[in-house]
Design a protein around this motif. Structure first.
Motif, short mmCIF file in Angstrom:
data_model
loop_
_atom_site.label_atom_id
_atom_site.label_comp_id
_atom_site.label_asym_id
_atom_site.label_seq_id
_atom_site.Cartn_x
_atom_site.Cartn_y
_atom_site.Cartn_z
N ALA A 173 0.81 -1.23 0.00
CA ALA A 173 0.00 0.00 0.00
C ALA A 173 0.84 1.28 0.00
CB ALA A 173 -0.92 0.01 1.21
N ILE A 174 0.19 2.36 -0.40
CA ILE A 174 0.89 3.65 -0.44
C ILE A 174 0.61 4.47 0.83
CG2 ILE A 174 1.02 3.81 -2.95
CD1 ILE A 174 -1.43 5.72 -2.77
N ILE A 175 -0.06 3.88 1.80
CA ILE A 175 -0.23 4.58 3.08
C ILE A 175 0.23 3.69 4.23
CG2 ILE A 175 -2.17 6.02 2.30
CD1 ILE A 175 -3.93 4.18 4.13
N GLU A 176 0.56 4.32 5.32
CA GLU A 176 0.97 3.58 6.52
C GLU A 176 0.69 4.44 7.75
OE1 GLU A 176 5.22 3.06 6.06
OE2 GLU A 176 5.64 5.13 6.65
N ILE A 177 0.46 3.76 8.86
CA ILE A 177 0.40 4.46 10.16
C ILE A 177 1.69 4.12 10.89
CG2 ILE A 177 -0.66 4.47 12.45
CD1 ILE A 177 -3.37 4.29 11.17
N ARG A 178 2.41 5.14 11.29
CA ARG A 178 3.66 4.93 12.01
C ARG A 178 3.81 6.02 13.07
NH1 ARG A 178 3.20 1.10 9.18
NH2 ARG A 178 4.73 0.06 7.85
N ARG A 179 4.68 5.76 14.03
CA ARG A 179 5.02 6.81 15.00
C ARG A 179 5.87 7.86 14.27
NH1 ARG A 179 9.85 3.30 17.56
NH2 ARG A 179 11.14 3.53 15.71
N LYS A 180 5.87 9.06 14.84
CA LYS A 180 6.68 10.11 14.20
C LYS A 180 8.09 10.11 14.80
CE LYS A 180 3.71 13.61 14.58
NZ LYS A 180 3.14 14.96 14.38
N THR A 229 -5.28 7.69 21.62
CA THR A 229 -4.65 7.42 22.92
C THR A 229 -3.27 8.05 23.08
OG1 THR A 229 -3.86 5.34 21.99
CG2 THR A 229 -5.85 5.22 23.33
N CYS A 230 -2.66 8.48 21.98
CA CYS A 230 -1.32 9.06 22.11
C CYS A 230 -1.42 10.50 22.64
CB CYS A 230 -0.59 9.06 20.78
SG CYS A 230 1.06 9.79 20.90
N PRO A 231 -0.91 10.77 23.83
CA PRO A 231 -1.03 12.12 24.39
C PRO A 231 -0.10 13.14 23.72
CG PRO A 231 0.18 10.68 25.89
CD PRO A 231 -0.22 9.84 24.73
N PHE A 232 0.80 12.65 22.89
CA PHE A 232 1.77 13.55 22.25
C PHE A 232 1.51 13.74 20.75
CE2 PHE A 232 3.78 10.98 25.58
CZ PHE A 232 4.02 11.97 26.52
N ASP A 233 0.39 13.25 20.28
CA ASP A 233 0.11 13.30 18.83
C ASP A 233 1.30 12.80 18.02
OD1 ASP A 233 -2.44 14.14 19.18
OD2 ASP A 233 -2.05 16.27 18.78
N ASN A 234 1.85 11.69 18.47
CA ASN A 234 3.06 11.19 17.84
C ASN A 234 2.78 10.11 16.79
OD1 ASN A 234 5.89 11.35 17.63
ND2 ASN A 234 6.14 9.46 18.81
N MET A 235 1.50 9.83 16.53
CA MET A 235 1.18 8.87 15.47
C MET A 235 0.83 9.66 14.21
SD MET A 235 1.68 6.06 17.01
CE MET A 235 1.29 4.96 15.64
N ALA A 236 1.14 9.09 13.07
CA ALA A 236 0.89 9.81 11.82
C ALA A 236 0.49 8.84 10.72
CB ALA A 236 2.15 10.56 11.39
#
Lengths: 135, 468
Positions: B194-201, B248-255
């Motif tokens: 796929a051309i999309i992914e969810i990952r931590r920043k 759930t991520c309090p730091f908005d660190n998922m993208a």
């Protein structure tokens, strides 16, 4: 280079066939045609008779946008010049039972350029890759 | 060091963060997302179940349930969703809705007390794709019935719904989706394209965040229902895009990132269960293409059990192809690869598993091509049935009288061969890189030769089926 030359030879075969008039009887029954594959040459005039042996059937030819229907005792007829090359699916155009959407046959109009294009593309990629590896 | 590029063009580490726009992030963090889409799909599922139940044993092409499921949904899933958007379908799938509601005791808000239900852990020995492979194969045995008859569609979808609900009451979180669902395994494997992914920043933020709320949950959301560790996602296989980690991520660190296609394939360690999933998918493609899109009438008869001996022959051939012949061919290519590479220390089992990933792009492309052969000639049935979903003579959108008409059907075979050729190019590109990672130095190129020839043969067989 060799593959390229071969593909040119393949295409050069176009137009070398003698055009003929082809009369073909296609028998339809749930859920197939007989014959299930029709092979003609580009430029042939095809006179196709559709004969149904059980319920009402149709025969729609992809790419030629031609449709003919038949039911037992009443044959359908269609005539056309096979001026587009390649493999075309013909399919039943009248709902005839549960496998109706998959009741198909093939019309092959030679020379089949898509076959050659696809095959030579794969072989060319493979050859280029092997060449790159060996250098 | 040379920059790693997909197809020699796109840098494999190129990313574009879609969630850098604050309104996109706010949208995804809402607890209503993806719930509203699941609810919408659940409404469709209800209509599909009702219409397919009403349709009984009639020819399915004029049935809302059959057309929406096996013509529209399947085609969109295999042509668009899986190859481009990973497990997007899983994120909006309606089957776990009821079970998850019972499990959580909440539909939208977050329950902080323990889950309802037995909440049992899935047995360790079954934490792989083997069971899903078996369930998928079993379902394919009945494809000649449920893809064309409404009542069988009702039965299979109804069973899926019941199985999802019951298993969610017994086992924890999304165990059903991870280890049982027949359409989950191939989505997981092919979603690596796929051309999309969810990952931590930022990995440092996750490293310093001791409570790991993306896994354990907090008052804003549930711990990862797919039981992976969002702070350390390595590939798309088991990420259901449920978006709980955004909440759930309090730091908005998922993208969510846009990325070049197929980058996960380069980093993935394939297990044997995943390798066999790739063989099963390819074997099933061959069986289905010959049975449904070729003119052999006897195969259509056999697939619906006429005669029963023919049905069993078809199933045996299907199993032999998927479980024995394709793996044997791959084993031969892997063995030759090991011998020709001269890298004799390498483990054959590892070469076999790792290089099976080459079958993912061409397999996914073959299925996209197959699905194109469903939607292009049969798409007009969908337009008809949406105006009369229950076969009551309605004409809600004024489309129920539109005659059957294939869409650009003269282009089906050329488009199918184009898609398969593109898949082949990605397979070769992936295979070469995997070979570079598997073998050392110059032996990588030599070791790749048998694999490239093997992959070309598989592709040519597919192209011969499609074009000749």
């Amino acid at each position: 280079m060799i593959l390229f030359v071969l593909s040119i030879i393949s295409f050069a075969r176009e137009g070398t066939f003698e055009n003929q008039e082809r009369r073909i009887d296609v028998v339809a029954r749930r859920f197939y045609y007989s014959p299930d594959t029709i092979v003609v040459n580009r430029g042939d005039r095809v006179i196709l008779r559709l004969i149904s042996e059980d319920v009402q059937h149709g025969l729609y030819i992809d790419g030629y946008d031609l449709n003919v229907t038949a039911y037992p005792g009443s044959d359908g007829r269609v005539s056309f010049v096979a001026d587009r090359t390649g493999k075309f699916t013909f399919r039943c155009s009248v709902t005839c039972g549960m496998h109706h959407p998959y009741m198909v046959g093939y019309l092959k109009v030679l020379p089949n350029k898509y076959f050659y294009i696809s095959l030579w593309t794969v072989l060319a990629i493979l050859a280029a890759l092997l060449l790159r590896i060996s250098l | 060091m040379r920059e790693d590029r997909i197809l020699g063009i796109i840098p494999s580490d190129w990313r574009f963060e879609l969630t850098k726009f604050s309104y996109v992030r706010a949208f995804l963090k809402s607890r209503w997302i993806p719930f509203v889409f699941i609810l919408l799909n659940a409404s469709f599922l209800t209509l599909i179940l009702y219409s397919s139940f009403r349709g009984g044993f009639s020819a399915g092409n004029y049935n809302f349930g059959v057309s929406m499921t096996w013509v529209l949904w399947w085609s969109v899933l295999m042509i668009l969703m899986v190859p481009f958007f990973s497990r997007l379908w899983c994120s909006i799938c309606p089957f776990p809705l009821f079970g998850e509601w019972l499990q959580r005791g909440r539909l939208i808000t977050v329950r902080e007390s323990p889950f309802l239900g037995l909440n049992k852990p899935w047995p360790k020995g079954l934490r792989n794709m083997w069971l899903m492979n078996g369930v998928f194969l079993s379902v394919t045995f009945l494809a000649g019935l449920f893809t064309v008859r409404p009542f069988e569609t009702f039965l299979i979808l109804g069973l899926m719904f019941i199985a999802a609900t019951i298993s969610m009451l017994v086992w924890q979180r999304r165990t059903f989706c991870l280890y049982i669902c027949p359409v989950s395994g191939f989505q997981g494997l092919y979603s690596n394209l796929a051309i999309i992914e969810i990952r931590r920043k930022d990995p440092e933020i996750c490293k310093n965040h001791k409570t790991k709320t993306c896994f354990s949950g907090n008052r804003d959301g549930y711990g990862c229902p797919w039981m992976i560790t969002p702070y350390d996602i390595r590939d798309n296989t088991n990420c259901g895009l449920c978006l709980e980690c955004f909440k759930t991520c309090p730091f908005d660190n998922m993208a969510i990132y846009l990325r070049p296609p197929g980058v996960d394939l380069l980093n993935k360690d394939m297990g044997m269960d995943e390798a066999w999933k790739a063989f099963i998918m390819l074997g099933t493609f061959f069986t289905f293409y010959e049975s449904f899109q070729s003119p052999h009438g006897f195969l259509k008869d056999w697939f619906r059990g006429e005669p029963l001996s023919g049905y069993f022959i078809l199933i045996l051939v299907h199993l032999f192809l998927s479980l024995i012949l394709l793996p044997l061919l791959h084993l031969t290519a892997s063995y030759l690869s090991k011998v020709i590479s001269g890298d004799r220390d390498k483990n054959l089992r590892r070469i076999f598993a790792n290089t099976s990933i080459m079958l993912v792009p061409v397999g996914s492309a073959a299925w996209a091509a197959f699905s194109l052969g469903i939607i292009m000639p049969n798409g007009s049935y969908v337009i008809q049935v949406i105006s009369d979903p229950f076969g009551l003579g309605w004409n809600l959108l004024g489309t129920s009288d539109i005659p059957w008409r294939p869409c650009l059907s003269g282009l089906i075979h050329p488009l199918q061969s184009l898609i398969v050729t593109i898949g082949f190019i990605f397979s070769i590109d992936t295979g070469y890189r995997i070979s570079q990672k598997t073998f050392s130095g110059d032996s990588a190129a030599k070791g790749f030769i048998p694999l490239a020839i093997y992959n070309s043969l598989i592709t040519m067989i597919i192209l011969i089926l499609i074009t000749i």
